[in-house]
Design a protein around this motif. Structure first.
Motif, PDB file in Angstrom:
ATOM      1  N   ASP A  77      -3.739 -77.837 -31.757  1.00  0.00           N
ATOM      2  CA  ASP A  77      -3.301 -76.444 -31.655  1.00  0.00           C
ATOM      3  C   ASP A  77      -2.669 -75.988 -32.970  1.00  0.00           C
ATOM      4  O   ASP A  77      -1.617 -75.354 -33.002  1.00  0.00           O
ATOM      5  N   GLY A  78      -3.338 -76.382 -34.073  1.00  0.00           N
ATOM      6  CA  GLY A  78      -2.828 -76.087 -35.397  1.00  0.00           C
ATOM      7  C   GLY A  78      -3.140 -74.664 -35.826  1.00  0.00           C
ATOM      8  O   GLY A  78      -3.646 -73.841 -35.050  1.00  0.00           O
ATOM      9  N   PRO A  79      -2.843 -74.359 -37.085  1.00  0.00           N
ATOM     10  CA  PRO A  79      -3.069 -73.008 -37.591  1.00  0.00           C
ATOM     11  C   PRO A  79      -4.556 -72.718 -37.792  1.00  0.00           C
ATOM     12  O   PRO A  79      -5.392 -73.623 -37.854  1.00  0.00           O
ATOM     13  N   VAL A  80      -4.854 -71.450 -37.917  1.00  0.00           N
ATOM     14  CA  VAL A  80      -6.222 -71.025 -38.201  1.00  0.00           C
ATOM     15  C   VAL A  80      -6.597 -71.520 -39.597  1.00  0.00           C
ATOM     16  O   VAL A  80      -5.739 -71.585 -40.487  1.00  0.00           O
ATOM     17  N   PRO A  81      -7.854 -71.924 -39.814  1.00  0.00           N
ATOM     18  CA  PRO A  81      -8.269 -72.367 -41.155  1.00  0.00           C
ATOM     19  C   PRO A  81      -7.879 -71.361 -42.233  1.00  0.00           C
ATOM     20  O   PRO A  81      -7.857 -70.152 -42.016  1.00  0.00           O
ATOM     21  N   ASP A  82      -7.566 -71.900 -43.392  1.00  0.00           N
ATOM     22  CA  ASP A  82      -7.104 -71.083 -44.514  1.00  0.00           C
ATOM     23  C   ASP A  82      -8.088 -69.961 -44.835  1.00  0.00           C
ATOM     24  O   ASP A  82      -9.308 -70.150 -44.788  1.00  0.00           O
ATOM     25  N   ARG A  83      -7.558 -68.788 -45.172  1.00  0.00           N
ATOM     26  CA  ARG A  83      -8.409 -67.637 -45.491  1.00  0.00           C
ATOM     27  C   ARG A  83      -9.342 -67.950 -46.674  1.00  0.00           C
ATOM     28  O   ARG A  83     -10.518 -67.612 -46.666  1.00  0.00           O
ATOM     29  N   GLY A  84      -8.790 -68.593 -47.690  1.00  0.00           N
ATOM     30  CA  GLY A  84      -9.612 -68.930 -48.854  1.00  0.00           C
ATOM     31  C   GLY A  84     -10.763 -69.846 -48.488  1.00  0.00           C
ATOM     32  O   GLY A  84     -11.876 -69.708 -49.014  1.00  0.00           O
ATOM     33  N   LEU A  85     -10.508 -70.810 -47.566  1.00  0.00           N
ATOM     34  CA  LEU A  85     -11.572 -71.707 -47.129  1.00  0.00           C
ATOM     35  C   LEU A  85     -12.669 -70.939 -46.408  1.00  0.00           C
ATOM     36  O   LEU A  85     -13.863 -71.184 -46.615  1.00  0.00           O
ATOM     37  N   LEU A  86     -12.278 -69.999 -45.551  1.00  0.00           N
ATOM     38  CA  LEU A  86     -13.268 -69.185 -44.857  1.00  0.00           C
ATOM     39  C   LEU A  86     -14.104 -68.368 -45.832  1.00  0.00           C
ATOM     40  O   LEU A  86     -15.334 -68.287 -45.700  1.00  0.00           O
ATOM     41  N   ILE A  87     -13.447 -67.776 -46.821  1.00  0.00           N
ATOM     42  CA  ILE A  87     -14.172 -66.944 -47.785  1.00  0.00           C
ATOM     43  C   ILE A  87     -15.129 -67.790 -48.608  1.00  0.00           C
ATOM     44  O   ILE A  87     -16.291 -67.422 -48.819  1.00  0.00           O
ATOM     45  N   ARG A  88     -14.674 -68.937 -49.089  1.00  0.00           N
ATOM     46  CA  ARG A  88     -15.536 -69.796 -49.907  1.00  0.00           C
ATOM     47  C   ARG A  88     -16.722 -70.329 -49.103  1.00  0.00           C
ATOM     48  O   ARG A  88     -17.848 -70.398 -49.596  1.00  0.00           O
ATOM     49  N   GLY A 146     -12.968 -51.616 -54.321  1.00  0.00           N
ATOM     50  CA  GLY A 146     -14.114 -52.476 -54.601  1.00  0.00           C
ATOM     51  C   GLY A 146     -15.095 -52.535 -53.448  1.00  0.00           C
ATOM     52  O   GLY A 146     -16.310 -52.495 -53.642  1.00  0.00           O
ATOM     53  N   MET A 147     -14.573 -52.612 -52.223  1.00  0.00           N
ATOM     54  CA  MET A 147     -15.445 -52.643 -51.045  1.00  0.00           C
ATOM     55  C   MET A 147     -16.203 -51.331 -50.894  1.00  0.00           C
ATOM     56  O   MET A 147     -17.385 -51.312 -50.550  1.00  0.00           O
ATOM     57  N   ALA A 148     -15.523 -50.212 -51.177  1.00  0.00           N
ATOM     58  CA  ALA A 148     -16.190 -48.913 -51.102  1.00  0.00           C
ATOM     59  C   ALA A 148     -17.333 -48.834 -52.113  1.00  0.00           C
ATOM     60  O   ALA A 148     -18.418 -48.314 -51.816  1.00  0.00           O
ATOM     61  N   ALA A 149     -17.110 -49.360 -53.324  1.00  0.00           N
ATOM     62  CA  ALA A 149     -18.162 -49.357 -54.340  1.00  0.00           C
ATOM     63  C   ALA A 149     -19.339 -50.236 -53.923  1.00  0.00           C
ATOM     64  O   ALA A 149     -20.509 -49.882 -54.147  1.00  0.00           O
ATOM     65  N   LEU A 176     -13.219 -59.806 -45.333  1.00  0.00           N
ATOM     66  CA  LEU A 176     -12.526 -61.008 -44.882  1.00  0.00           C
ATOM     67  C   LEU A 176     -11.237 -61.215 -45.672  1.00  0.00           C
ATOM     68  O   LEU A 176     -10.244 -61.746 -45.149  1.00  0.00           O
ATOM     69  N   GLU A 177     -11.218 -60.781 -46.921  1.00  0.00           N
ATOM     70  CA  GLU A 177     -10.005 -60.849 -47.734  1.00  0.00           C
ATOM     71  C   GLU A 177      -8.952 -59.850 -47.256  1.00  0.00           C
ATOM     72  O   GLU A 177      -7.747 -60.081 -47.395  1.00  0.00           O
ATOM     73  N   LEU A 178      -9.404 -58.741 -46.645  1.00  0.00           N
ATOM     74  CA  LEU A 178      -8.497 -57.658 -46.273  1.00  0.00           C
ATOM     75  C   LEU A 178      -7.899 -57.802 -44.877  1.00  0.00           C
ATOM     76  O   LEU A 178      -6.803 -57.292 -44.620  1.00  0.00           O
ATOM     77  N   VAL A 179      -8.592 -58.438 -43.957  1.00  0.00           N
ATOM     78  CA  VAL A 179      -8.136 -58.445 -42.576  1.00  0.00           C
ATOM     79  C   VAL A 179      -6.782 -59.140 -42.453  1.00  0.00           C
ATOM     80  O   VAL A 179      -6.424 -60.010 -43.257  1.00  0.00           O
ATOM     81  N   ALA A 180      -6.050 -58.750 -41.433  1.00  0.00           N
ATOM     82  CA  ALA A 180      -4.722 -59.311 -41.207  1.00  0.00           C
ATOM     83  C   ALA A 180      -4.802 -60.767 -40.766  1.00  0.00           C
ATOM     84  O   ALA A 180      -5.840 -61.230 -40.270  1.00  0.00           O
ATOM     85  N   GLU A 181      -3.697 -61.493 -40.943  1.00  0.00           N
ATOM     86  CA  GLU A 181      -3.663 -62.910 -40.602  1.00  0.00           C
ATOM     87  C   GLU A 181      -3.992 -63.148 -39.137  1.00  0.00           C
ATOM     88  O   GLU A 181      -4.668 -64.110 -38.783  1.00  0.00           O
ATOM     89  N   GLU A 182      -3.496 -62.266 -38.272  1.00  0.00           N
ATOM     90  CA  GLU A 182      -3.735 -62.461 -36.840  1.00  0.00           C
ATOM     91  C   GLU A 182      -5.195 -62.247 -36.447  1.00  0.00           C
ATOM     92  O   GLU A 182      -5.586 -62.600 -35.332  1.00  0.00           O
ATOM     93  N   GLU A 183      -5.989 -61.673 -37.327  1.00  0.00           N
ATOM     94  CA  GLU A 183      -7.401 -61.435 -37.021  1.00  0.00           C
ATOM     95  C   GLU A 183      -8.326 -62.502 -37.594  1.00  0.00           C
ATOM     96  O   GLU A 183      -9.524 -62.490 -37.323  1.00  0.00           O
ATOM     97  N   LEU A 184      -7.779 -63.432 -38.363  1.00  0.00           N
ATOM     98  CA  LEU A 184      -8.620 -64.460 -38.974  1.00  0.00           C
ATOM     99  C   LEU A 184      -9.290 -65.338 -37.917  1.00  0.00           C
ATOM    100  O   LEU A 184     -10.407 -65.823 -38.121  1.00  0.00           O
ATOM    101  N   GLY A 185      -8.601 -65.552 -36.805  1.00  0.00           N
ATOM    102  CA  GLY A 185      -9.181 -66.403 -35.766  1.00  0.00           C
ATOM    103  C   GLY A 185     -10.502 -65.891 -35.241  1.00  0.00           C
ATOM    104  O   GLY A 185     -11.387 -66.677 -34.869  1.00  0.00           O
ATOM    105  N   SER A 186     -10.666 -64.572 -35.217  1.00  0.00           N
ATOM    106  CA  SER A 186     -11.926 -64.014 -34.727  1.00  0.00           C
ATOM    107  C   SER A 186     -13.071 -64.205 -35.711  1.00  0.00           C
ATOM    108  O   SER A 186     -14.245 -64.035 -35.350  1.00  0.00           O
ATOM    109  N   TRP A 187     -12.768 -64.551 -36.965  1.00  0.00           N
ATOM    110  CA  TRP A 187     -13.802 -64.774 -37.974  1.00  0.00           C
ATOM    111  C   TRP A 187     -14.272 -66.225 -38.015  1.00  0.00           C
ATOM    112  O   TRP A 187     -15.326 -66.519 -38.581  1.00  0.00           O
TER     113      TRP A 187
END
Length: 378
Positions: free
Chosen positions: A169-180, A84-87, A125-136
């Protein structure tokens, strides 16, 4: 993440560029006459700044796509996201390459390119690994704060999650929250640029209409100068009739209308356009640069010229009709043209509101709506 960028995967770019360079050659590989002429006039090139920025962004996203493709290629749902990203990147590239006259006013090519670039970023943003979410997080937060209202639920939720992460020092915000949140910010940014494009199109349409009106009057005056006579007969001298193009002696049986020349209306409108051009130069000190791909300040400036021509004709016509007290007659051709210049410059009294509106629209582009209450009302 600016409003103008493009790209695609390196492999796609290499293949498409190779087709563009060699597609029109003969069997020997030498370029045909058609391909040489097309190359001379720039066919296949990106000639706009926004197209180049789109191309750069798509190339970057293509590199990220290949990186994610090599990371965990076996997962089925992940494969669907990769395809989908390629398209999306291919559509962005096609939008940046698109050129036809019908798309100039509507901005379809630009919107097509940028909508697909932004959608590709959401997929990334949906594809990146969990450890990379912090940089987003910082990137998403910056984009959201510049586009969303402070009371927007997505921004409020993201701010709370970031505060919780910093304090405990909690977890990185949820991926879905970042995407939305990033998606909502992109939607609001698209709305802002739609407003800019809409105002630009209105100004262009108004410029065309006013120009056609002024041109129609000049054409009518050319073929029927007696109907739109702009000549005067000064009261202190009955031996002269003053027209914009020339001063003529008055005969016994000659009327003011009969001595009108076909160039009179055109000369007055040219003088008015010249006066309007001076106001354009004078207003340049207030024009600010903009990152918007739509040339709104230029559209507002161009409106002044035909408006000045029309204002000059109407102003001189009002003087001739004794509508303005104390100016029932003018004494020389130079005076008639001078009043045309003055009336042309006076269009600034009307178009300055257009300038203010255009500058206000550009200033507010990319910023959250001001004065919004907690319930989302204005």
């Amino acid at each position: 993440m600016s409003e103008s960028e493009e790209s695609e995967s390196p492999a796609v770019f290499e293949k498409s560029d190779a087709r563009e360079k060699s597609g029109a050659g003969d069997k020997s590989g030498a370029p045909s006459m058609f391909s040489r002429v097309a190359g001379f006039f720039g066919t296949g090139r990106r000639t706009s700044a926004w197209r180049e920025r789109v191309a750069a962004r798509v190339r970057y996203l293509s590199v990220q796509l290949e990186r994610e493709r090599l990371r965990r290629p076996a997962e089925a749902d992940r494969g669907a996201l990769l395809e989908g990203m390629a398209a999306l990147l291919e559509e962005a590239r096609a939008g940046a390459r698109e050129r036809h006259l019908l798309a100039l006013g509507c901005g379809a090519a630009l919107e097509r390119a940028w909508a697909n670039v932004r959608a590709a970023e959401l997929v990334l943003l949906e594809l990146v690994a969990e450890e990379e979410l912090g940089s987003w997080v910082a990137q998403v937060q910056s984009c959201a704060e510049s586009s969303l209202r402070p009371c927007d639920p997505q921004l409020v939720a993201l701010t709370a999650a970031i505060r919780k992460q910093d304090e405990r020092d909690g977890p990185v915000p949820d991926r879905g929250l970042l995407i939305r949140t990033l998606g909502c910010a992109y939607v609001e940014l698209d709305k802002e640029y739609t407003r800019v494009r809409s105002l630009r199109n209105i100004l262009v349409a108004a410029t065309v209409v006013v120009f056609l009106g002024a041109a129609g009057l000049a054409l009518f005056g050319w073929f029927s100068p007696h109907t739109l006579s702009l000549c005067f007969e000064p009261k202190d001298t009955t031996a002269t009739i003053v027209c914009p193009s020339i001063q003529r002696p008055a005969g016994v049986t000659v009327t003011v209308e009969s001595l009108a020349d076909r160039k009179d209306v055109l000369l007055v409108e040219v003088a008015g356009a010249a006066g309007a051009a001076l106001t354009v130069v004078a207003s340049l000190h207030r024009i600010q640069g903009t990152s918007s791909p739509y040339m709104l300040p230029l559209a507002a400036a161009l409106l002044k010229v035909p408006t000045g021509a029309l204002s000059a004709f109407l102003g001189v016509l009002l003087i001739r009709g004794a509508f303005i007290p104390g100016l029932s007659n003018l004494d020389s051709s130079g005076q008639v043209l001078a009043w045309g210049v003055a009336f042309g410059a006076s269009q600034y009294l009307v178009t300055r509101f257009v300038d203010s509106r255009a500058q206000e629209t550009l200033t507010n582009t990319g910023k959250p709506a001001a004065g919004a209450g907690t319930d989302g009302t204005q």
